[in-house]
Design a protein around this motif. Structure first.
Motif, PDB file in Angstrom:
ATOM      1  N   GLY A 175       4.008   3.830   0.438  1.00  0.00           N
ATOM      2  CA  GLY A 175       5.204   4.419   1.625  1.00  0.00           C
ATOM      3  C   GLY A 175       5.157   3.607   2.367  1.00  0.00           C
ATOM      4  O   GLY A 175       6.769   3.909   2.659  1.00  0.00           O
ATOM      5  N   GLN A 176       4.318   3.326   3.413  1.00  0.00           N
ATOM      6  CA  GLN A 176       5.338   2.739   4.527  1.00  0.00           C
ATOM      7  C   GLN A 176       5.931   1.628   4.459  1.00  0.00           C
ATOM      8  O   GLN A 176       6.239   0.619   5.406  1.00  0.00           O
ATOM      9  CB  GLN A 176       3.907   2.872   5.915  1.00  0.00           C
ATOM     10  N   HIS A 177       5.657   0.690   2.921  1.00  0.00           N
ATOM     11  CA  HIS A 177       6.293  -0.578   2.997  1.00  0.00           C
ATOM     12  C   HIS A 177       7.536  -0.522   1.997  1.00  0.00           C
ATOM     13  O   HIS A 177       8.109  -2.076   1.496  1.00  0.00           O
ATOM     14  CB  HIS A 177       4.872  -1.278   2.257  1.00  0.00           C
ATOM     15  N   ALA A 178       7.478   1.197   1.382  1.00  0.00           N
ATOM     16  CA  ALA A 178       9.211   0.478   0.556  1.00  0.00           C
ATOM     17  C   ALA A 178      10.347   0.458   1.459  1.00  0.00           C
ATOM     18  O   ALA A 178      11.396   0.041   0.981  1.00  0.00           O
ATOM     19  CB  ALA A 178       9.026   2.282   0.144  1.00  0.00           C
ATOM     20  N   ALA A 179      10.586   0.477   2.579  1.00  0.00           N
ATOM     21  CA  ALA A 179      12.001   0.525   3.133  1.00  0.00           C
ATOM     22  C   ALA A 179      11.666  -1.481   3.496  1.00  0.00           C
ATOM     23  O   ALA A 179      13.066  -2.001   4.322  1.00  0.00           O
ATOM     24  CB  ALA A 179      11.815   1.157   4.991  1.00  0.00           C
ATOM     25  N   HIS A 180      10.766  -2.158   3.204  1.00  0.00           N
ATOM     26  CA  HIS A 180      11.088  -3.831   3.972  1.00  0.00           C
ATOM     27  C   HIS A 180      11.832  -4.341   3.073  1.00  0.00           C
ATOM     28  O   HIS A 180      12.255  -3.790   2.316  1.00  0.00           O
ATOM     29  CB  HIS A 180       9.180  -4.153   3.290  1.00  0.00           C
ATOM     30  N   ALA A 181      11.910  -5.048   4.103  1.00  0.00           N
ATOM     31  CA  ALA A 181      13.191  -6.164   3.774  1.00  0.00           C
ATOM     32  C   ALA A 181      12.881  -6.819   2.292  1.00  0.00           C
ATOM     33  O   ALA A 181      14.063  -6.967   1.578  1.00  0.00           O
ATOM     34  CB  ALA A 181      13.269  -6.792   5.210  1.00  0.00           C
ATOM     35  N   ASP A 182      11.583  -7.640   2.261  1.00  0.00           N
ATOM     36  CA  ASP A 182      11.890  -7.389   0.329  1.00  0.00           C
ATOM     37  C   ASP A 182      12.005  -6.782  -0.910  1.00  0.00           C
ATOM     38  O   ASP A 182      12.184  -7.622  -1.450  1.00  0.00           O
ATOM     39  CB  ASP A 182      10.273  -8.625   0.250  1.00  0.00           C
ATOM     40  N   PHE A 183      11.609  -5.647   0.080  1.00  0.00           N
ATOM     41  CA  PHE A 183      12.579  -5.155  -1.146  1.00  0.00           C
ATOM     42  C   PHE A 183      13.445  -3.516  -0.903  1.00  0.00           C
ATOM     43  O   PHE A 183      13.918  -2.640  -1.794  1.00  0.00           O
ATOM     44  CB  PHE A 183      10.927  -3.492  -1.359  1.00  0.00           C
ATOM     45  N   ALA A 184      14.349  -4.117  -0.083  1.00  0.00           N
ATOM     46  CA  ALA A 184      15.510  -3.576   0.387  1.00  0.00           C
ATOM     47  C   ALA A 184      16.126  -3.828  -1.046  1.00  0.00           C
ATOM     48  O   ALA A 184      16.045  -4.900  -1.812  1.00  0.00           O
ATOM     49  CB  ALA A 184      16.336  -4.349   1.259  1.00  0.00           C
ATOM     50  N   ALA A 185      16.976  -2.619  -1.017  1.00  0.00           N
ATOM     51  CA  ALA A 185      18.132  -2.270  -1.945  1.00  0.00           C
ATOM     52  C   ALA A 185      17.683  -1.990  -3.735  1.00  0.00           C
ATOM     53  O   ALA A 185      17.935  -2.385  -4.772  1.00  0.00           O
ATOM     54  CB  ALA A 185      19.508  -3.396  -2.427  1.00  0.00           C
ATOM     55  N   LEU A 186      16.151  -1.962  -3.838  1.00  0.00           N
ATOM     56  CA  LEU A 186      16.219  -1.290  -4.615  1.00  0.00           C
ATOM     57  C   LEU A 186      15.825  -0.220  -5.490  1.00  0.00           C
ATOM     58  O   LEU A 186      15.280   0.670  -5.024  1.00  0.00           O
ATOM     59  CB  LEU A 186      14.319  -2.562  -5.244  1.00  0.00           C
ATOM     60  N   PRO A 187      16.442  -0.235  -6.595  1.00  0.00           N
ATOM     61  CA  PRO A 187      15.314   1.468  -7.089  1.00  0.00           C
ATOM     62  C   PRO A 187      13.809   1.768  -6.996  1.00  0.00           C
ATOM     63  O   PRO A 187      13.138   1.828  -7.201  1.00  0.00           O
ATOM     64  CB  PRO A 187      16.147   1.857  -8.629  1.00  0.00           C
ATOM     65  N   VAL A 188      14.007   2.926  -6.287  1.00  0.00           N
ATOM     66  CA  VAL A 188      12.423   3.621  -5.691  1.00  0.00           C
ATOM     67  C   VAL A 188      12.219   4.531  -6.209  1.00  0.00           C
ATOM     68  O   VAL A 188      13.407   5.708  -6.227  1.00  0.00           O
ATOM     69  CB  VAL A 188      12.814   3.438  -4.401  1.00  0.00           C
ATOM     70  N   LEU A 189      11.423   4.957  -6.952  1.00  0.00           N
ATOM     71  CA  LEU A 189      10.339   6.333  -7.148  1.00  0.00           C
ATOM     72  C   LEU A 189       9.650   6.781  -6.383  1.00  0.00           C
ATOM     73  O   LEU A 189       8.019   6.648  -6.219  1.00  0.00           O
ATOM     74  CB  LEU A 189      10.460   6.275  -8.623  1.00  0.00           C
ATOM     75  N   THR A 190      10.038   7.911  -5.717  1.00  0.00           N
ATOM     76  CA  THR A 190       8.815   8.153  -4.635  1.00  0.00           C
ATOM     77  C   THR A 190       7.915   9.626  -5.044  1.00  0.00           C
ATOM     78  O   THR A 190       8.636  10.532  -5.340  1.00  0.00           O
ATOM     79  CB  THR A 190       9.566   8.634  -3.495  1.00  0.00           C
ATOM     80  N   LEU A 191       6.859   9.393  -5.334  1.00  0.00           N
ATOM     81  CA  LEU A 191       5.945   9.810  -5.870  1.00  0.00           C
ATOM     82  C   LEU A 191       5.434  11.457  -4.508  1.00  0.00           C
ATOM     83  O   LEU A 191       5.401  11.698  -3.623  1.00  0.00           O
ATOM     84  CB  LEU A 191       4.457   9.548  -6.298  1.00  0.00           C
ATOM     85  N   GLY A 192       5.620  12.498  -4.776  1.00  0.00           N
ATOM     86  CA  GLY A 192       5.193  13.529  -4.439  1.00  0.00           C
ATOM     87  C   GLY A 192       3.490  14.266  -5.126  1.00  0.00           C
ATOM     88  O   GLY A 192       3.161  14.165  -5.790  1.00  0.00           O
ATOM     89  N   PRO A 193       3.210  14.913  -4.443  1.00  0.00           N
ATOM     90  CA  PRO A 193       2.347  15.944  -4.378  1.00  0.00           C
ATOM     91  C   PRO A 193       2.842  16.662  -5.767  1.00  0.00           C
ATOM     92  O   PRO A 193       3.312  17.127  -5.751  1.00  0.00           O
ATOM     93  CB  PRO A 193       2.465  16.678  -3.583  1.00  0.00           C
TER      94      PRO A 193
END
Length: 986
Positions: A175-193
């Protein structure tokens, strides 16, 4: 790094055979939305975009979802690579791991070997070449652990993969790396509880053997929707602990369980960074659910710890920490817990000692004491005394959660068994007020010494009773609260009074009016010596059993308390101390309610009015709940609405947090009684969320019932069924007769609105029946107008007539402003034709005085039907148009449909309503066609439309001839198709 390739062994290069799903693939629990997103990615050809990044906290199942996707991809080979922290510093190690995983591809399809001079485009070209025009799925687990050049190449390829191409790319990232520049602009699916239902199913599949319901509740509460943590917790328990034979360990989530789930995220940091992380985690402990650790506090404490000061002086924070608005915050609460719990005890105590020094110098009393207490090992009675004194002092600024933590820590520092039990009980009471019901259960569950003084055992019984009253069998709660009353009576009469009132609430919820009066009498014994016992005469007065039929006046008196739920909302743990004036407001409320139940209106009304008047001077939610209940007992529903809004404001501004769901319940029910269905629905939806959040399933059942009633006037049959079923599920399990009656009423009223009087009458008849086999004694009067209407329309006039006479007694008391008009309407329904006209007119006149669009529109609809059957078409049209407008104004769509149908039958509907495949039918034929399409027999149609069966037969033959259909099934299909095309339903 390691790689695994799922590929066919010998396919031709251009046309690999489809793979069968792996027998090991298992559909993850509770991830329907996520699986749908993955299915879209895997759907070839043309998934847009062809890449997806799965992210979330540790233990939420990123790897499991990736495994499911890999096993489900049958169009071609799958390249799977799992990153390793040990290789994250090796240049291009990620790219080399992908190259090794591709060795299993068919001949001629491979990923080239990168070198130090490789540019980022290399990976994109290699993946497209490896696919060779055929489908290829590439899965990289923990892609954030790849080395920097490999991550840059992976991100470059992901952003440029063609949507119509054969390559699909699935990545998982912490989770803490999802905003890293290498993954910028990629579609993200964040898992919740995971939702509670999925966690429940997961627990059943994980545990080897039975799981006690109380143990189940604790496990699910501790896991907080994290499947990996739940598995780790279960793995650490013995079968005896899971079955409830042995007590659960404390704490439940220990270092081993947390390290199993989040340990990988705690490695790779220097000693200085680890010290800083521990300091920030320790600074969260006094407010674990807050917005973060104060940055100045952390800096001040770091100045006393050299390694942490060194880490703070660096240019970059650890990736699991963020600094915003002057506060340090972990990217994952689970990582924060793991950092604190898994640290060596001496380092953890040192961090708390440094924090305590800073807080003590700045005058933070209770919080400073807490950190000082956490910095000490073993018993420390003087510090325990300081902690408990500060927690009990209302002048000390602290939240209820902090007071609970202080009492709990004081118990750990105390060697004396009695003091330990007192501290644990107080901690449980404060946790309950803070809305942390499961924590309160754990704390009070540790008080098990039968040799304790009566007052200590009494307060423990009180907390247990209140916990059960909010989430458990109400009858059990009543017994626990009566026990608490008897144990507290001698030493703590104020709280004994409140325990008795709470026992009365429990009896009220179960519909046991005799037990309710018995609890009120028991509460009164704490201050008066002469008490009237519950005799057989008293029981008959309360309308219990068959005595109700002989004394309907007593039933109406009991039913005057039409808001059954908030009538005795007084269960407050000892630490709240709302009984500081045991001879004042609580006493007036007790005497007023008891007198009302015993038909002593001269004694009840003045006392209850004083309770209502107190509302404008009070700001405590518990006392305001008494005032709101008193207003409803007196029939002052507008005042109850105002008091409900004031109670909600007080609960949200000053607490306790646990009062919010009950304040919303009072407000929603009062608004429902005034006909404000949309507002009641809004507040009940909010109340439902907060009730579940605070572990109050019994309160949630009542919110479900209110929502079912609010939805029953609209065309929302699915919603009515959902909320009614949810309310009944809890009500039947916990013996909540009132919630069950409200839910059944909602279903019956929905049937009536949809023009199904036979079903409505069958459902409502048991609710108006007197005695223990009927509905709740205080709700049945509210159901009677609906039942009378349904019974008359179903041809059961004699049954309806008997109920009308009993309802008349209720209407004469004046506790419900709508009751007189409803009584006139009911009498019109069962009256002869020469009297019905005047009775309908009287009902409309009384509605004009009482207000309320919905009830007035129902009378206008019935009067319009009556007028139309007597060919007084002009008068009927006026009534029906007024009803239609009123129904539309209050959102009662199914009732508006009825009015629309009657207008069409009356020949006055707008021309637009006649469009569609059924336009060749006369109004009467159209009504018969729709009734038959709903499944009604000819006899039922005749009763519903007040015509003979022969008339229905005649018109139905005409309908078949005009429409060219030969069966009821064909007719039903045609009606359904016409309605789907947008015609006005009749």
């Amino acid at each position: 790094m390691t790689g695994r390739t799922n590929v066919p062994q010998s396919p031709p290069p251009q046309s690999p055979p489809p793979r069968s799903p792996s027998p090991r693939s298992r559909r993850p629990h509770g991830r329907s939305a996520e699986l749908a997103a993955l299915a879209t990615l895997l759907d070839l050809p043309g998934a847009d975009p062809p890449v997806l990044v799965l992210t979330g906290d540790p233990g939420l199942g990123r790897t499991a979802l990736m495994a499911w996707a890999a096993d489900s991809f049958t169009a071609g080979p799958v390249l799977r690579v799992r990153a390793s922290p040990a290789e994250s510093a090796l240049p291009l190690s990620g790219a080399h791991a992908l190259r090794c995983a591709a060795d299993g591809l068919p001949e001629g399809r491979t990923v080239g070997s990168p070198d130090a001079g490789t540019t980022p485009e290399w990976l994109l070209r290699s993946l497209i070449a490896a696919a060779a025009g055929a489908p290829l799925l590439v899965c990289v687990d923990d892609a954030h652990l790849w080395d920097a050049p490999s991550r840059a190449a992976l991100g470059f390829a992901a952003r440029r993969l063609p949507a119509a191409g054969p390559v699909r790319l699935l990545l998982t990232v912490a989770g803490q790396h999802a905003a890293h520049a290498d993954f910028a602009a990629l579609p993200v699916l964040t898992l919740g509880p995971l939702p509670s239902s999925a966690m429940d199913a997961l627990l059943d599949g994980t545990a080897c053997g039975p799981v006690d319901p109380a143990v189940r509740a604790e496990l699910l509460d501790e896991a907080q929707g994290n499947p990996a943590l739940l598995r780790a917790l279960v793995a650490g328990l013995s079968p005896a602990e899971l079955s409830g034979e042995h007590r659960l360990p404390w704490p439940l989530a220990d270092a081993e369980a947390l390290r199993t789930v989040a340990g990988a995220h705690l490695t790779g940091y220097s000693a200085a960074v680890g010290e800083l992380l521990l300091l920030v985690a320790a600074a969260h402990e006094h407010d674990p659910e807050g917005v973060g650790a104060d940055a100045d506090l952390v800096r001040g404490a770091a100045a006393r710890l050299d390694p942490a000061r060194t880490a703070l002086g660096s240019d970059r924070l650890p990736d699991v920490l963020v600094l915003s608005d002057g506060r340090f915050r972990f990217t994952s609460p689970l990582i924060r817990r793991a950092v604190h719990v898994c640290a060596p005890p001496d380092r953890r105590r040192a961090a708390h000692r440094a924090l305590a020094s800073v807080l003590e110098s700045e005058g933070y009393g209770l919080v400073a004491l807490l950190h000082r207490a956490w910095s000490i090992a073993g018993h420390a009675p003087p510090l325990a005394d300081q902690l408990s004194a500060a927690a009990a002092d209302p002048r000390v600024a602290a939240s209820r959660a902090q007071r609970s933590a202080a009492y709990a820590r004081a118990a750990e520092l105390t060697a004396d068994g009695r003091e330990r039990a007192e501290h644990l009980t107080s901690a449980a009471g404060q946790a309950l007020l803070a809305g942390r019901a499961q924590l309160a259960r754990r704390l009070v569950g540790r008080v098990r010494d039968s040799a304790l003084p009566a007052v200590v055992r009494g307060r423990s019984a009180w907390v247990r009773g209140i916990l059960t009253l909010r989430d458990g069998p109400a009858a059990d709660a009543g017994e626990a609260l009566l026990l608490a009353h008897s144990l507290l009576a001698a030493d703590d009469p104020g709280h004994a009074l409140l325990a008795g009132l709470a026992a009365a609430e429990a009896a009220w919820a179960t519909g046991d009016s005799v037990a309710c009066l018995r609890a009120l009498n028991a509460a009164d014994r704490t201050a008066v010596t002469t008490v009237r016992p519950v005799t057989a005469v008293s029981a008959r007065r309360l309308g219990h059993g068959r005595a109700v039929a002989a004394r309907p006046t007593a039933v109406a008196a009991a039913a005057r308390a039409s808001l059954a739920r908030p009538v005795a909302r007084v269960g407050v743990p000892p630490s709240a101390d709302p009984a500081a004036d045991p001879g004042g407001l609580p006493r007036d409320y007790l005497h007023g309610m008891r007198a009302m139940l015993e038909r002593d209106f001269g004694g009840a009304i003045p006392r209850l009015r004083r309770v209502v008047e107190h509302a404008w001077e009070e700001d405590g939610p518990e006392r305001l709940l008494w005032s709101g209940a008193a207003a409803l007992l007196l029939g002052d529903v507008p005042a109850a609405c105002r008091i409900g809004a004031r109670t909600l404001a007080a609960a949200r501004s000053r607490g306790p947090e646990a009062s919010v769901p009950r304040a919303l319940e009072l407000l929603a029910y009062a608004e429902l009684r005034t006909g404000q269905h949309a507002r009641a629905r809004t507040h009940a939806e909010d109340g439902l969320r907060t009730a579940y959040r605070y572990g109050q399933s019994n309160v949630a059942a009542h919110h479900h019932a209110v929502l079912a009633l609010a939805a029953s006037i609209a065309d929302e049959s699915t919603l009515v069924a959902h909320h009614a079923d949810a309310a009944l599920a809890t009500a039947r399990r916990h013996g909540l007769l009132q919630a069950a009656t409200l839910a059944e009423w909602a279903s019956g009223r929905a049937d009536l609105g949809r023009g199904r009087p036979f079903e409505a009458a069958a459902r409502l008849a048991p609710l108006v029946r007197p005695g223990p086999d009927g509905g709740h004694f205080a709700v049945r009067m509210l159901v009677m107008p609906c039942y009378v209407e349904a019974a008359v329309l179903a041809g059961q006039r004699e049954d309806a007539h008997a109920v009308v006479e009993e309802f008349a007694l209720w209407a004469h008391f004046g506790a419900d402003v709508q009751a007189p008009a409803q009584l006139a309407r009911c009498r019109a329904l069962v009256a002869d034709a020469d009297r019905a006209d005047a009775l309908y007119e009287d009902a409309l006149s009384l509605h004009a005085q009482a207000g309320g669009d919905f009830e007035q529109a129902r009378t206008q609809l019935l009067y319009g039907k009556w007028l139309r059957r007597r060919r007084r078409l002009r008068e009927a049209g006026g009534c029906l148009r007024a009803a239609l407008v009123a129904f539309e104004r209050c959102g009662a769509r199914i009732w508006a449909d009825q009015a629309c149908a009657e207008l069409r039958a009356n020949g006055t509907a707008p021309a637009a309503a006649r469009a569609g495949a059924l336009e060749g039918l006369t109004p009467q034929q159209l009504r018969i066609a729709r009734c038959v399409a709903e499944g009604a027999t000819n006899r039922e149609v005749a009763l519903r439309l007040a015509v003979s069966t022969r008339t229905v037969d005649y018109h139905l033959r005409k309908v078949f001839a005009v429409l060219g259909v030969r069966s009821r099934v064909e007719l039903s299909r045609m009606v359904e198709q016409t309605d789907r095309n947008g015609t006005c339903p009749a």
